[in-house]
Design an enzyme around this catalytic site. Structure first.
Site, PDB file in Angstrom:
ATOM      1  N   GLU A 114       0.861  -1.188   0.000  1.00 30.32           N
ATOM      2  CA  GLU A 114       0.000   0.000   0.000  1.00 30.32           C
ATOM      3  C   GLU A 114       0.892   1.231   0.000  1.00 30.32           C
ATOM      4  O   GLU A 114       2.124   1.113   0.127  1.00 30.32           O
ATOM      5  CB  GLU A 114      -0.931  -0.021   1.215  1.00 30.32           C
ATOM      6  CG  GLU A 114      -1.949  -1.145   1.134  1.00 30.32           C
ATOM      7  CD  GLU A 114      -2.935  -1.185   2.285  1.00 30.32           C
ATOM      8  OE1 GLU A 114      -2.860  -0.328   3.179  1.00 30.32           O
ATOM      9  OE2 GLU A 114      -3.776  -2.079   2.280  1.00 30.32           O
ATOM     10  N   HIS A 236      -8.518   9.616   3.305  1.00 31.95           N
ATOM     11  CA  HIS A 236      -8.167   8.509   2.411  1.00 31.95           C
ATOM     12  C   HIS A 236      -8.325   9.023   0.989  1.00 31.95           C
ATOM     13  O   HIS A 236      -9.342   9.655   0.664  1.00 31.95           O
ATOM     14  CB  HIS A 236      -9.087   7.311   2.656  1.00 31.95           C
ATOM     15  CG  HIS A 236      -8.573   6.050   2.041  1.00 31.95           C
ATOM     16  ND1 HIS A 236      -8.570   5.843   0.693  1.00 31.95           N
ATOM     17  CD2 HIS A 236      -8.008   4.959   2.589  1.00 31.95           C
ATOM     18  CE1 HIS A 236      -8.033   4.653   0.441  1.00 31.95           C
ATOM     19  NE2 HIS A 236      -7.676   4.099   1.574  1.00 31.95           N
ATOM     20  N   ARG A 283      -0.268   8.540   1.820  1.00 33.01           N
ATOM     21  CA  ARG A 283      -1.645   8.977   1.657  1.00 33.01           C
ATOM     22  C   ARG A 283      -1.863  10.490   1.601  1.00 33.01           C
ATOM     23  O   ARG A 283      -2.685  10.983   0.845  1.00 33.01           O
ATOM     24  CB  ARG A 283      -2.414   8.481   2.874  1.00 33.01           C
ATOM     25  CG  ARG A 283      -3.545   7.644   2.533  1.00 33.01           C
ATOM     26  CD  ARG A 283      -4.058   7.014   3.741  1.00 33.01           C
ATOM     27  NE  ARG A 283      -4.127   5.589   3.476  1.00 33.01           N
ATOM     28  CZ  ARG A 283      -4.628   4.725   4.312  1.00 33.01           C
ATOM     29  NH1 ARG A 283      -5.052   5.125   5.490  1.00 33.01           N
ATOM     30  NH2 ARG A 283      -4.684   3.467   3.991  1.00 33.01           N
TER      31      ARG A 283
HETATM   32  C1  SIN Z   1      -7.204   0.848   2.879  1.00 30.22           C
HETATM   33  O1  SIN Z   1      -7.463  -0.324   2.732  1.00 30.22           O
HETATM   34  O2  SIN Z   1      -6.817   1.577   1.981  1.00 30.22           O
HETATM   35  C2  SIN Z   1      -7.401   1.435   4.246  1.00 30.22           C
HETATM   36  C3  SIN Z   1      -6.552   0.756   5.215  1.00 30.22           C
HETATM   37  C4  SIN Z   1      -6.018   1.720   6.205  1.00 30.22           C
HETATM   38  O3  SIN Z   1      -6.586   2.771   6.401  1.00 30.22           O
HETATM   39  O4  SIN Z   1      -4.961   1.446   6.761  1.00 30.22           O
END
Ligand code: SIN
Length: 517
Positions: A114, A236, A283
């Site tokens: 991620e 997000h 993010r």
């Molecule tokens: C996501 O799955 O993008 C959110 C997970 C998170 O906020 O750590």
């Protein structure tokens, strides 16, 4: 009602904390409060997973530590980052021994990447890890005789010296309101733990459920418990646009980890203009880039182009997103997904020590409502469930010891007063509460969102004060209701965020004020 330990909130923090305590000592009486059904809350909506180093050939603790520090923009506590990352491995093992399964590839855990992670290290269960873990923990909880669950009860206020003639400078439990009868119950407890999550509902678009109204934060504020970093609200980058059945639906960052690219409404792949890590930058950077494109193009969204992800991967790894999109006539992988940033996570909260105890003795805060020092100015993706597991374990060990120490005697807890502010029989109209809630969300969204300005914050401060006065008036003249409790907490936390934001003069992580750029 009297308990040894009162736990408020039934996400991963509250549930795993309760299990740990009950496993250690079956004599401890535990009351677990859930605001809705026990299964509702932020954990349930966590799609991504848990960031834990498990492939030691490619990955290392050091890399995960460094990624967390980098995402946190120099504002993390390095000691906390180190122990959380290192202890994550044992906490994950424990979940697996409790029977919780994660996706596998051959015989190893299937790991995904991620934003902000230098390696694939996020363990997951398809695209609904939170729900999967939560369901398993709820099943496990049911096997303990010493845990009593009270559903549909909202925290009203903590019980502290303010309510008592004798002063021990501790927390003694809480008043909670039942949603059905709207009666207020006193629960005295030697130890109280807030596992109440954040307050995403302060914003018009949030990946949190509507019950995320900062109840623990609001109660802690009124009890004068120290809180920090509240304006560090993480957005997000990718929530589905528009809402689905009035709820904002998350598109996990793991989709970008699997190769999805962001495009603006003119079709341009714009992330290259913002950061060399493009879609997998932390993010805060991706959310700001998207918001800038939205403003520049005068559109309501940008697109996720998922054409590089095979249909097999969609069905196997992201079945929930795949079917939700299909129900909206977005057919993956060929169609583009419209996305917007949405309020997602509070990086700050109630300041706690390494055992999750706040500055008020006997009051613990675990998970999103706490400020542990792990996230700094911007949380690294999938570090939140990790934090909850590590701190609920540490808190449980600490509480087991604390219960053996000298505490006020049982007659003191018996004698604590019932709730006093219930003299009125007339309830305020639900419509009025709803309107004030929408106004509050508009102020926060327009002036206290991804981009802030000094002028905007000043305006927000004045407008929020008007709402505060109205809420106070209603509170002073009407019978307390669940909706009123939520609004009271929302306005307190909004006010605190604005105040703290006005005193921050350097942009860091998720905090961005144009006047300090
Ligand atoms: C996501 O799955 O993008 C959110 C997970 C998170 O906020 O750590």
């Amino acid at each position: 009602m009297i308990a040894d330990v009162l736990i408020i909130g039934t996400g991963i923090s509250g549930l795993s904390f309760a299990i740990k305590l009950a496993e250690c000592n079956s004599e401890i009486s535990i009351v677990l409060i859930s605001k809705d059904q026990v299964s509702e809350g932020n954990t349930k909506y966590a799609q991504g997973g848990i960031a834990v180093v498990s492939d030691f050939e490619k990955d290392s603790f050091q890399k995960h530590i460094q990624d967390t520090l980098t995402a946190g923009a120099g504002a993390c506590n390095p000691e906390v980052v180190k122990f959380v990352v290192e202890e994550g491995k044992d906490r994950l093992k424990e979940l697996i021994t409790w029977g919780i399964q994660f996706d596998k590839q051959k015989r190893s855990l299937h790991l995904v990447k991620e934003g902000g992670h230098s390696e694939k290290r996020v363990v997951h269960y398809k695209d609904h890890t939170g729900l999967h873990v939560q369901e398993a923990l709820i099943n496990k909880i049911k096997s303990f005789q010493n845990i009593q669950i009270l559903e549909n009860h909202t925290l009203v206020d903590l019980i502290t010296d303010h309510h008592s003639e004798k002063k021990y400078n501790r927390c003694y439990g809480a008043y909670v309101i039942s949603k059905e009868e709207e009666s207020i119950l006193k629960i005295s407890a030697k130890i109280t733990a807030l596992c109440t999550g954040g307050a995403g509902s302060l914003y018009a678009h949030s990946t949190n459920p509507s019950i995320a109204t900062g109840d623990g934060l609001g109660a802690a504020y009124r009890a004068k418990v120290h809180m920090d970093k509240l304006p560090y609200v993480q957005f997000h980058p990718t929530a589905l646009y528009p809402k689905v059945n009035e709820n904002t639906f998350l598109i996990t960052e793991a989709v970008r980890g699997a190769g999805a690219k962001l495009r603006n409404c003119s079709g341009e792949y714009f992330m290259k203009n913002y950061d060399p890590r493009k879609e997998l930058a932390p993010r805060d950077i991706v959310a700001r880039a998207i918001q800038k494109e939205i403003l520049k193009q005068e559109e309501n969204f940008v697109f996720l182009d998922c054409s590089d992800i095979t249909i097999e991967t969609w069905k196997k790894q992201f079945p929930n997103i795949y079917t939700t999109c299909a129900s909206l006539d977005i057919h993956l992988p060929k169609d583009l997904i419209p996305v917007v940033p949405a309020a997602h996570y509070f990086c700050g909260g109630i300041e706690v020590n390494s055992a999750s105890e706040s500055r008020l003795k006997g009051l613990y805060a675990i998970g999103e409502c706490s400020s542990t020092g792990l996230h700094g100015a911007n949380r690294l993706a999938s570090n939140s469930l990790l934090e909850a597991l590590v701190f609920s374990h540490r808190a449980a060990l600490d509480v087991i010891n604390a219960l053996k120490s000298e505490l006020p005697d049982p007659t003191f807890y018996d004698a604590l007063p019932e709730w006093k502010g219930d003299a009125y029989s007339n309830s305020v109209e639900i419509k009025e509460i709803r309107q004030l809630r929408i106004q509050l969300q508009e102020i926060m969204t327009h002036h206290v969102g991804i981009f802030k300005t000094k002028e905007g914050l000043m305006k927000a401060n004045l407008e929020m004060f008007e709402i505060y006065k109205k809420v106070q008036k209603i509170y002073n003249q009407h019978k307390l209701t669940n909706g009123m409790c939520e609004l009271r907490n929302m306005v307190s936390i909004a006010h605190l965020i604005i105040q703290q934001a006005q005193s921050i003069t350097t942009n860091k992580g998720v905090f961005y004020n144009h006047d300090y750029a």
